[in-house]
Scaffold this motif. Structure first.
Motif, PDB file in Angstrom:
ATOM      1  N   ASN A 172       0.819  -1.209   0.000  1.00  0.00           N
ATOM      2  CA  ASN A 172       0.000   0.000   0.000  1.00  0.00           C
ATOM      3  C   ASN A 172       0.857   1.265   0.000  1.00  0.00           C
ATOM      4  O   ASN A 172       0.429   2.311   0.473  1.00  0.00           O
ATOM      5  N   ALA A 173       2.063   1.141  -0.550  1.00  0.00           N
ATOM      6  CA  ALA A 173       2.841   2.347  -0.826  1.00  0.00           C
ATOM      7  C   ALA A 173       2.184   3.089  -1.979  1.00  0.00           C
ATOM      8  O   ALA A 173       1.786   2.484  -2.972  1.00  0.00           O
ATOM      9  N   ASP A 174       2.082   4.390  -1.847  1.00  0.00           N
ATOM     10  CA  ASP A 174       1.503   5.240  -2.876  1.00  0.00           C
ATOM     11  C   ASP A 174       2.643   5.955  -3.600  1.00  0.00           C
ATOM     12  O   ASP A 174       3.461   6.629  -2.969  1.00  0.00           O
ATOM     13  N   ALA A 175       2.693   5.796  -4.918  1.00  0.00           N
ATOM     14  CA  ALA A 175       3.817   6.361  -5.669  1.00  0.00           C
ATOM     15  C   ALA A 175       3.955   7.863  -5.438  1.00  0.00           C
ATOM     16  O   ALA A 175       5.069   8.381  -5.273  1.00  0.00           O
ATOM     17  N   ASP A 176       2.839   8.591  -5.424  1.00  0.00           N
ATOM     18  CA  ASP A 176       2.917  10.036  -5.229  1.00  0.00           C
ATOM     19  C   ASP A 176       3.315  10.394  -3.810  1.00  0.00           C
ATOM     20  O   ASP A 176       4.175  11.257  -3.589  1.00  0.00           O
TER      21      ASP A 176
END
Length: 231
Positions: free
Chosen positions: A130-134
């Motif tokens: 659940n890492a968010d690229a932004d």
């Protein structure tokens, strides 16, 4: 092999930054927040026990494994039920973890290599987590970012790679995938017909009997030359 690989997909955790230290730090901050706001949980469970609680929940509910945010929230719901707590704390607690989970420290080879590759390739990020690229600060490199929660399948299966191909309007022979995990990255890419590159930063022995990667690199600095050799 196609002469024109023009899309490169990257795993995130343990490929662009150290994954486990990021998660452990976020869980430590979460545990501190729980001790201050929902002490009934920390009075009963040590931080390691909460981790085991969630892992057991995943084993018992494999349908949750592709959505780690939902899995963590579900573990909170189970704790609330077990300890007869209301659920008002659940989403604030998750937000504490989620925001901390996005604070990453990139490996030294990430910026120079992605800056270089961005000039000539479409770049895509693919993750089971659940890492968010932004939010992690890497989104500006990527034309598309996909995760297993939105796709409904983990990276060990071909669907997430196929969706990336659809978004980029290419076929499998025009895509290469880089990641650290033999099963989630290499097996999945192979199943999708994508050129698979194992990022083996720690000089480990290949752990599987089959599903060999198409190429192995020990640092992202090796990637531009490898890709040029495929043209």
């Amino acid at each position: 092999m196609s002469e024109s690989i023009n899309v490169i997909s990257f795993d995130l955790d343990d490929t662009l930054w150290p994954g486990l230290p990021t998660i452990l730090r976020a869980e430590k901050l979460l545990y501190q927040w729980l001790s201050e706001n929902v002490s009934a949980i920390t009075d009963k469970y040590e931080i390691e026990q909460l981790r085991e609680f969630r892992l057991q929940l995943a084993k018992d509910n494999p349908e949750l494994c592709h959505d780690l945010s939902r899995l963590r929230v579900r573990s909170f719901e189970c704790l609330a039920m077990e300890l007869s707590l209301d659920e008002a704390w659940i989403m604030p607690a998750f937000d504490v973890f989620y925001q901390a989970r996005q604070k990453v420290t990139l490996f030294d080879d990430v910026k120079p290599v992605l800056d270089e590759l961005k000039k000539d390739y479409q770049l895509v990020s693919l993750t089971n987590g659940n890492a968010d690229a932004d939010k992690t600060g890497v989104g500006h490199w990527f034309d598309h970012s996909l995760n297993s929660a939105s796709v409904g399948k983990m990276k060990s299966q071909p669907e997430i790679y196929q969706q990336a191909q659809q978004l980029a309007s290419i076929d499998a022979s025009q895509m290469a995938h880089i990641g650290d995990d033999p099963i989630q990255d290499v097996t999945g890419a192979n199943a999708a017909g994508v050129y698979s590159i194992w990022l083996n930063r720690n000089d480990e022995k290949w752990p599987l009997q089959d599903n060999q990667p198409d190429a192995v690199i020990s640092t992202l600095h090796e990637l531009p030359a490898l890709l040029n050799s495929l043209r």
